[in-house]
Design a protein around this motif. Sequence first.
Motif, mmCIF file in Angstrom:
data_model
loop_
_atom_site.group_PDB
_atom_site.id
_atom_site.type_symbol
_atom_site.label_atom_id
_atom_site.label_comp_id
_atom_site.label_asym_id
_atom_site.label_seq_id
_atom_site.Cartn_x
_atom_site.Cartn_y
_atom_site.Cartn_z
ATOM 1 N N UNK A 115 48.627 -26.891 -5.253
ATOM 2 C CA UNK A 115 47.592 -27.060 -6.264
ATOM 3 C C UNK A 115 47.205 -25.681 -6.768
ATOM 4 N N UNK A 116 46.820 -25.606 -8.023
ATOM 5 C CA UNK A 116 46.400 -24.323 -8.585
ATOM 6 C C UNK A 116 45.201 -24.542 -9.495
ATOM 7 N N UNK A 117 44.489 -23.477 -9.734
ATOM 8 C CA UNK A 117 43.383 -23.468 -10.693
ATOM 9 C C UNK A 117 43.382 -22.126 -11.399
ATOM 10 N N UNK A 118 42.961 -22.147 -12.651
ATOM 11 C CA UNK A 118 42.821 -20.916 -13.426
ATOM 12 C C UNK A 118 41.394 -20.794 -13.928
ATOM 13 N N UNK A 119 40.798 -19.645 -13.704
ATOM 14 C CA UNK A 119 39.498 -19.311 -14.312
ATOM 15 C C UNK A 119 39.796 -18.329 -15.438
ATOM 16 N N UNK A 127 39.931 -29.935 -6.876
ATOM 17 C CA UNK A 127 40.537 -30.290 -5.602
ATOM 18 C C UNK A 127 41.560 -31.402 -5.792
ATOM 19 N N UNK A 128 42.502 -31.490 -4.843
ATOM 20 C CA UNK A 128 43.629 -32.402 -4.991
ATOM 21 C C UNK A 128 43.289 -33.847 -4.689
ATOM 22 N N UNK A 150 43.740 -29.888 -0.730
ATOM 23 C CA UNK A 150 43.448 -28.471 -0.926
ATOM 24 C C UNK A 150 42.630 -28.312 -2.202
ATOM 25 N N UNK A 151 41.766 -27.310 -2.197
ATOM 26 C CA UNK A 151 40.945 -27.025 -3.369
ATOM 27 C C UNK A 151 40.108 -25.786 -3.132
ATOM 28 N N UNK A 152 39.189 -25.520 -4.040
ATOM 29 C CA UNK A 152 38.357 -24.314 -3.972
ATOM 30 C C UNK A 152 36.891 -24.659 -4.181
#
Length: 289
Positions: A280-284, A258-259, A165-167
């Motif tokens: 999975x997480x991300x912060x902008x 991405x993972x 998973x990812x963005x």
Amino acid sequence: MSTQETTDGAPGAHGVRLVAPGYAELTIRPDDGCRISSLIINDLEVLRQGDRYGSFPMVPWCGRMELGQFRSFVSPHKEGEGSSRTGEVRHQMPVNAPPHAIHGMGRDLAWRTAAVDEQSATFYCDLTDPWPYPGRVTQSFELTDDSLKLTMSVETHGDSFPAQAGWHPWFLRQLGPTGAPVQVAFDPAWQEERGADHLPTGRRIEPRPGPWDDCFGMPDGVDVTLTWPTQLELKVTSGAEWVVVYDEPEEAVCVEPQSGPPNGLNTVPRLVTPINPLEVSTTWSWTRF
């Protein structure tokens, strides 16, 4: 398409809109792959606009998957056509970037709304055919005046399966008609060598200068800074260890936490099990100049 305006924190013809008073506005399109269609900071749109752009989730795989195929293993009593004696099964996904499959299925699905308020929202979708394993993906968004946190989880409804998973955000190269081009800064531990087929060869090399369409390893977590001089600094961070940076297009720059690496379902598979979902997480986070 209807010209109906989206209301704050509620689904509408143009999506779900979250607002952090005075500084940031986020629009999510659950009907269009649960992509972010717009992120406005200080009245400046930071994402490339259009049906294929904004920022979309990559799930249950990220980047290119070789020939659209991945392997999984089954116990002997479940072996069937396409199985080897060792219990290996090869699954075929639709080839949407010939000769490979790219970026998963999540961006092509309609997601359902689980919860929404003024500054947060959660959506989910079920993994179905042609993905061979039943499962569910959940994605949440948390907006503040100076940050956006994205979290995605993948659960199985039965058998274990490999997943990623990812963005894939498309950040504008230039904010507004007079803005200076964005500058990208990061310090990866290695670069995945890219073969002629655009897949990692398996060799880790010293990071090379751009332009890039490449995957990098950051074992202490993704940490990439985008700076639009005199306008905005935006940091993309994540506990994930891989990031793809794609800065070849004239209009945009992509920074994709991405993972796992491209083709990772085959090379470094991470199993989703009934007791161990993938999260999975991300912060902008941003600073206005």
